[in-house]
Design an enzyme around this catalytic site. Structure first.
Site, PDB file in Angstrom:
ATOM      1  N   GLU A  59       0.956  -1.211   0.018  1.00 27.27           N
ATOM      2  CA  GLU A  59       0.101   0.076   0.033  1.00 27.27           C
ATOM      3  C   GLU A  59       0.716   1.357  -0.057  1.00 27.27           C
ATOM      4  O   GLU A  59       1.915   1.629   1.077  1.00 27.27           O
ATOM      5  CB  GLU A  59      -0.824   0.109   1.280  1.00 27.27           C
ATOM      6  CG  GLU A  59      -1.816  -1.200   1.160  1.00 27.27           C
ATOM      7  CD  GLU A  59      -2.473  -1.512   2.677  1.00 27.27           C
ATOM      8  OE1 GLU A  59      -2.443  -0.697   3.537  1.00 27.27           O
ATOM      9  OE2 GLU A  59      -2.957  -2.749   2.865  1.00 27.27           O
ATOM     10  N   GLU A  61      -4.736  -6.704   2.988  1.00 22.18           N
ATOM     11  CA  GLU A  61      -3.511  -7.360   3.116  1.00 22.18           C
ATOM     12  C   GLU A  61      -3.381  -8.853   3.129  1.00 22.18           C
ATOM     13  O   GLU A  61      -2.522  -9.469   2.687  1.00 22.18           O
ATOM     14  CB  GLU A  61      -3.305  -7.084   4.958  1.00 22.18           C
ATOM     15  CG  GLU A  61      -2.549  -5.920   5.187  1.00 22.18           C
ATOM     16  CD  GLU A  61      -3.793  -4.582   5.033  1.00 22.18           C
ATOM     17  OE1 GLU A  61      -4.994  -4.839   4.765  1.00 22.18           O
ATOM     18  OE2 GLU A  61      -3.232  -3.512   5.265  1.00 22.18           O
ATOM     19  N   ALA A  66       3.077  -3.328  11.557  1.00 18.99           N
ATOM     20  CA  ALA A  66       2.835  -4.718  12.148  1.00 18.99           C
ATOM     21  C   ALA A  66       1.339  -5.126  12.480  1.00 18.99           C
ATOM     22  O   ALA A  66       0.978  -6.234  12.034  1.00 18.99           O
ATOM     23  CB  ALA A  66       3.729  -5.006  13.314  1.00 18.99           C
ATOM     24  N   ASP A  67       0.560  -4.094  13.321  1.00 18.45           N
ATOM     25  CA  ASP A  67      -0.735  -4.397  13.427  1.00 18.45           C
ATOM     26  C   ASP A  67      -1.556  -4.686  12.301  1.00 18.45           C
ATOM     27  O   ASP A  67      -2.497  -5.689  12.463  1.00 18.45           O
ATOM     28  CB  ASP A  67      -1.247  -3.115  14.208  1.00 18.45           C
ATOM     29  CG  ASP A  67      -0.434  -2.572  15.085  1.00 18.45           C
ATOM     30  OD1 ASP A  67      -0.650  -2.384  16.435  1.00 18.45           O
ATOM     31  OD2 ASP A  67       0.705  -1.943  14.741  1.00 18.45           O
ATOM     32  N   HIS A  96      -1.672   0.682  16.516  1.00 14.62           N
ATOM     33  CA  HIS A  96      -0.802   1.319  15.819  1.00 14.62           C
ATOM     34  C   HIS A  96       0.561   1.164  16.672  1.00 14.62           C
ATOM     35  O   HIS A  96       1.370   1.925  16.539  1.00 14.62           O
ATOM     36  CB  HIS A  96      -0.978   2.717  15.121  1.00 14.62           C
ATOM     37  CG  HIS A  96      -1.604   2.828  14.040  1.00 14.62           C
ATOM     38  ND1 HIS A  96      -3.036   2.517  14.165  1.00 14.62           N
ATOM     39  CD2 HIS A  96      -1.337   3.008  12.751  1.00 14.62           C
ATOM     40  CE1 HIS A  96      -3.690   2.400  12.867  1.00 14.62           C
ATOM     41  NE2 HIS A  96      -2.634   3.079  12.114  1.00 14.62           N
TER      42      HIS A  96
HETATM   43  C1  LIG Z   1      -5.918  -3.167   7.635  1.00 14.52           C
HETATM   44  C2  LIG Z   1      -5.238  -1.896   7.395  1.00 14.52           C
HETATM   45  N1  LIG Z   1      -4.555  -1.806   6.533  1.00 14.52           N
HETATM   46  C3  LIG Z   1      -3.657  -0.391   6.344  1.00 14.52           C
HETATM   47  C4  LIG Z   1      -3.849   0.615   7.107  1.00 14.52           C
HETATM   48  C5  LIG Z   1      -3.255   2.011   6.977  1.00 14.52           C
HETATM   49  N2  LIG Z   1      -4.071   2.871   6.358  1.00 14.52           N
HETATM   50  C6  LIG Z   1      -4.628   3.873   7.216  1.00 14.52           C
HETATM   51  S1  LIG Z   1      -5.828   4.705   6.615  1.00 14.52           S
HETATM   52  C7  LIG Z   1      -5.539   4.151   5.021  1.00 14.52           C
HETATM   53  C8  LIG Z   1      -6.472   4.577   3.792  1.00 14.52           C
HETATM   54  C9  LIG Z   1      -7.822   4.218   3.980  1.00 14.52           C
HETATM   55  O1  LIG Z   1      -8.415   4.751   2.689  1.00 14.52           O
HETATM   56  P1  LIG Z   1     -10.198   4.815   2.825  1.00 14.52           P
HETATM   57  O2  LIG Z   1     -10.701   3.584   3.254  1.00 14.52           O
HETATM   58  O3  LIG Z   1     -10.547   5.296   1.602  1.00 14.52           O
HETATM   59  O4  LIG Z   1     -10.494   6.025   3.968  1.00 14.52           O
HETATM   60  P2  LIG Z   1     -10.119   7.554   4.134  1.00 14.52           P
HETATM   61  O5  LIG Z   1      -8.747   7.351   4.652  1.00 14.52           O
HETATM   62  O6  LIG Z   1     -10.066   8.118   2.788  1.00 14.52           O
HETATM   63  O7  LIG Z   1     -11.113   8.109   4.929  1.00 14.52           O
HETATM   64  C10 LIG Z   1      -4.724   3.141   5.264  1.00 14.52           C
HETATM   65  C11 LIG Z   1      -4.140   2.241   4.075  1.00 14.52           C
HETATM   66  C12 LIG Z   1      -4.891   0.674   8.182  1.00 14.52           C
HETATM   67  N3  LIG Z   1      -5.118   1.226   8.986  1.00 14.52           N
HETATM   68  N4  LIG Z   1      -5.518  -0.785   8.419  1.00 14.52           N
END
Ligand SMILES: Cc1ncc(C[n+]2csc(CCOP(=O)(O)OP(=O)(O)O)c2C)c(N)n1
Lengths: 322, 338
Positions: free
Chosen positions: B41, B71, B95-96, B140
């Site tokens: 990602e 994931e 890692a979480d 986190h």
């Molecule tokens: C399972 C997981 N993978 C990756 C992340 C890292 N992460 C945090 S926010 C995000 C983007 C999420 O995008 P979206 O669902 O479109 O929501 P937005 O932030 O745009 O509100 C990512 C990849 C996470 N928190 N949880």
């Protein structure tokens, strides 16, 4: 949008006030993050306020909202007091969770706000369970789960959509499509960018909604909520919106094409609703009052929050077990 | 020093930050191992949320790409590609987040070699980072190495210095086993240090004595090594000499280095950022006990008490072992009557 309906100015002014409360709260959060009163990761939803304002007026006290780390606005729209929320973000004893949750993971069940979530997609199956409980406990509760466009690519979200549909559970799946998943455009990560179309495959209605118009959101939410309450099952709403800020505070936003944010600012909910209300004859004085009332409330809340003591390290191990 | 080559005139050492050193190792793997793929990602066009993979997309094209927030699909596809001869290096941003895809790590990747009697191994590299930084939320902040280490078939390395970051990635990229490289985000913002970037990949399993001492051995790993060294420095002023053994690799584990050190000091403490119960520190103590090496005092485990991790810095600081807390416990350990 574009409908010839006469704008209900009373409702519109109330909505404008709701939008301002969230906007000003978040601007205060940004200020406190930059001044160091709040530390760590903070995700603002500036520009996305019409979702919570439009949906939450359709909900009852027993209904359960599950949000993500971008959830300050949803909490406020559910009635969570701004001072307790700001105290939580600033790690104060008086915070909603005494500082344990912080900006990205606080919860206020007394207000029907059953938590932010920092794991993308994790809230959806939990919301399914809240609706499931509503089937058995006589409360008539429905559940709303809010997530981003990117979360629709998580296995957990797919499982939740199917589970809710198969058992006709009262869940409203609210996807706030702000076009980005963190730093990556959703359009690059799916072959079908009209995310609401996925609903059909699960056997539930899916609708794309102007997510910057609280009235349009409310109309769609009402249909979904009525359906859920009638035992007809879940709905997927795709609210089209844009964040006017980075993914998190400090995001340099190099991935956004030039001019994008400026264009988005023309279509953001407050600018639009204010113009519509002015065109419908609402006076500047009334429009300004809706903003200044919100500003007063948030200023006061911040004062109260910051006056409270920092969370006491000696309590850090409390509440791990019953 | 490696012999001079006639071709690559690359400098033998560069001044790099931790994340830059990992980037350099990725460059080398993508250059030298054509089967390497790098994805996850936000890793490609944005260059990673911590900037670790910056520039690699531009340089290596579509062998470096961004993925959906999926994931299970990231890890599962890496396994599948590895079964077909690719060398995937994937990032799990925190890692979480690996927890939403544990099936692919535990039931799939870890089993592949074993159940095929070596015919169908799945050599993947999973880069991730963990640990507590002020204001991180409870989802986190966790230190999860013990979870992975409980699973035979997975290798785990937790580099702390920039050089070890470089060497660990390189070793992982050349490993024929699934390797989880656990970085720590508090390290990315650190100082530049000299990093040797030529030479052949270091074989997995190294340990480094970061500080010699005669009074007590501390076995430690990951970012908290800095706090252990600070505590040791402070205690040295009081005449107490702490030997700090940093276990860079937890699987394969170089227990000999710990036992050798114990032969000199006779006292053992393990320090880790992870929770104490079921932490890898317990495993180190157990193996030392099994080895029969004599200790003059009972060994101690120093880690985060068994708690969830709170967001508020004032609360988190009260839990994660501080320099003060480490120094105090080491002092107590040494002052105990043999
Ligand atoms: C399972 C997981 N993978 C990756 C992340 C890292 N992460 C945090 S926010 C995000 C983007 C999420 O995008 P979206 O669902 O479109 O929501 P937005 O932030 O745009 O509100 C990512 C990849 C996470 N928190 N949880």
């Amino acid at each position: 949008m574009g409908d010839a309906q006469v704008l209900d100015t009373t409702r519109g002014l109330a909505d404008l006030h709701g939008l301002w409360r969230i906007r000003i709260l978040e601007e205060k959060v940004r200020e406190l993050r930059l001044s160091g009163e709040i530390v760590g990761s903070v995700h603002l939803a500036i520009g996305q306020e019409a979702g919570p304002v439009g949906v939450c007026t359709e909900l009852g006290a027993d209904d359960a909202v599950f949000a993500t780390y971008r959830g300050h606005g949803w909490a406020l729209a559910r009635g969570v007091p701004a001072d307790a929320m700001l105290a939580e973000l600033a790690g104060r004893t008086t915070g909603l969770n005494g500082g344990r949750g912080g900006s990205a993971y606080f919860t206020a069940p007394r207000y029907g706000f059953h938590g932010e979530n920092s794991i993308v997609g994790a809230g959806a199956p939990i919301a399914v369970g809240a609706a499931l409980a509503g089937k058995y406990d006589g409360s008539g509760r429905i559940a709303v789960t809010v997530f981003g466009d990117g979360a629709l690519n998580q296995g957990a979200t797919h499982e939740a959509l199917n589970f809710a549909a198969a058992f006709k559970l009262g869940v409203v799946f609210v996807c706030e499509n702000n076009l980005y998943s963190e730093l990556t455009p959703i359009a690059d990560m799916v072959a079908e960018p009209e995310l609401h179309k996925r609903a059909a495959a699960y056997g539930m209605p899916g609708e794309r909604v102007d997510g910057n118009d609280p009235a349009a959101v409310r109309d769609a939410a009402r249909r979904a909520v009525e359906r859920a309450r009638a035992g007809e099952g879940p709905t997927l709403l795709e609210l089209m919106t844009e964040r006017l800020v980075g993914h998190y505070i400090g995001d340099a936003e190099q991935y956004r094409p030039p001019g994008e944010v400026e264009r988005a600012k023309q279509a953001e909910p407050i600018v639009r609703l204010r113009a519509a209300l002015a065109a419908a004859g609402v006076t500047d004085a009334d429009l300004d009052a809706s903003e200044s009332r919100a500003r007063e409330e948030i200023e006061q809340a911040a004062g109260t929050a910051l006056a409270a003591p920092i969370a006491d390290g000696a309590t850090a191990k409390e509440h791990i077990y019953a | 020093m490696p012999e001079a080559t006639t071709t690559a005139p690359a400098p033998a050492a560069l001044s790099l930050k931790y994340g830059e050193a990992i980037n350099a190792a990725l460059v080398r793997l993508l250059t030298e191992v054509p089967e390497t793929l790098l994805y996850g990602e936000d890793v490609a066009k944005p260059g990673g949320v911590f900037g670790v993979t910056r520039g690699l997309r531009r340089r290596f094209g579509d062998r470096v790409f961004d993925t959906p927030i999926s994931e299970s699909a990231i890890l599962g596809s890496a396994i599948g590609a590895a079964l077909m001869g690719r060398r995937p290096i994937v990032e799990i941003m925190w890692a979480d987040f690996s927890l939403v895809a544990l099936d692919q790590l535990v039931n799939q990747a870890a089993n592949a070699r074993y159940v095929s009697r070596g015919e169908a191994p799945a050599p993947i590299v999973v880069r991730t980072q963990q640990g507590n930084a002020p204001g991180a939320c409870a989802q986190h902040s966790q230190s999860l190495e013990a979870l992975f280490l409980h699973v035979p078939g997975l290798r785990v390395v937790m580099p702390w210095t920039a050089q070890d970051g470089y060497d660990a990635l390189l070793a992982a990229g050349h490993s024929d086993d699934p390797v989880i490289v656990i970085e720590n985000r508090t390290l990315y913002a650190g100082e530049k240090t000299e990093v040797r970037i030529d030479g052949s990949p270091r074989p997995a399993g190294w340990t480094t004595v970061r500080r010699p001492g005669r009074d007590v051995t501390v076995a430690t790993w990951g970012a908290i090594t800095a706090r252990v060294l600070a505590a040791a420095e402070r205690l040295a002023a009081d005449g107490l000499e702490v030997e700090v053994v940093e276990l860079t690799w937890l699987n394969p584990l170089d227990l000999t280095a710990v036992l050798d050190s114990l032969g000199r000091t006779g006292r053992l403490a393990v320090v880790h950022e992870a929770n104490v119960t079921g932490g890898f520190g317990a495993e180190v103590l157990a193996r030392v006990a099994e080895s029969g090496v004599p200790l003059s005092t009972a060994p101690v485990r120093i880690g985060t008490p068994d708690s969830r991790i709170p967001a508020a810095p004032s609360l988190a600081e009260a839990l994660v072992p501080s320099v003060d807390a480490i120094a105090a416990q080491l002092t107590k350990l040494v002052q105990e009557k043999p």
